[in-house]
Enzyme design. Sequence first.
Site: not given
Ligand SMILES: Cc1ncc(COP(=O)(O)O)c(C=O)c1O
Length: 398
Positions: A90, A112, A378
Amino acid sequence: MKTYQVNQEGFYGDFGGAYIPEILHRCVEELRNAYRKVLADEGFQKEYDALLKDYVGRPSPLYLAQRLSEKYGCKIYLKREDLNHTGAHKINNAIGQVLLARRMGKKRIIAETGAGQHGVATATVCALMGMECVVYMGKTDVERQRVNVERMQMLGARVEAVTSGNMTLKDATNEAIRDWCCHPADTYYVIGSTVGPHPYPDMVARLQSVISKEIKKQLMEHEGRDYPDYLMACVGGGSNAAGTIYHYLDDERVKIILAEAGGKGVETGLSAATIQLGRLGIIHGSKTLVMQDEDGQILEPYSVSAGLDYPGIGPMHANLAAQKRATVLAVNDDEALWAAFELTRLEGIIPALESAHALGALEKVKFQPSDIVVLTVSGRGDKDIDTYLKYKNNPEIF
Ligand SMILES: Cc1ncc(COP(=O)(O)O)c(C=O)c1O
């Protein structure tokens, strides 16, 4: 020829656009006119790249997970967004948008958040740049991601707990949009995913595209070729997936697997598998797949993961699914939890619950031994320890 890119009006095929109240027209238009120019500006790029390198710690490693590879009978590389400053992808987007806000003369930042990672990233960049920050977060998420709330507060942000709906990401987004409508002139809304009205989905995808830019270079170093056979990522709104696939969209040699949150199962009524369950509708300014009832009322999504329980999906991903460019798999809570423990025990990496959904999809794909797979982790799992411990001794899962 098929196209997966956004057009001038902000559409990806049938999905996207900007369906916004009159009061926001000026801000969205201002943003639309500014974002491409600013992102392409040399001064912006220099500042952004330097922060990604020295503050975030990029490039994030591309790690060959040997034991996981043995288990699934192919070569699995993990793109380690969990190692970024603040613990997830993020931050790549938050830095870019706050730099843009500053160039647009905005003084106040709102955001948000679901899992709290986007909130923490935005609060972090606001602390760094000395800007006021307000983060909207559903009360359910405030409770299940308590540590992230405390981090945001320590960073100087005001966290507003939202008590409408089922008090999760959708409701937090509604409140942030309401705030924006009340303060259109001085406030910049940092959206955390590839959702919302155009230009947000395209802008967020571009800011996250550093992930696939690095994958190309790193794969070349490791494998002598710059593309994998598979790219895998979880999708909430879609930003880490968009970043992972951005530079491979038109490369049909690369198969794209997206994992959405099945919750307790797509047929149970307790799910957030929007691509499987959604119909065309409008949510938060974008025409996309939306989980809704027969009267068009938005259904409350459910997932064990706070970052994936959103009843919409980025328009880019809705189009990739419609065009069959991406395969979308629903990964249920128990499968994701199991996969999180598996990665922890095989590789010593505790993933975020969201990322665990991408890992849970590994079992659902038939790989060849020669396949090269890149899976984006992620975020890291520190924020999810309470949930993991709660399920650790649950015989239904293990
Ligand atoms: C670690 C992590 N991965 C994935 C996501 C999902 O978001 P996005 O689909 O935008 O990557 C989030 C959302 O809060 C997150 O904190």
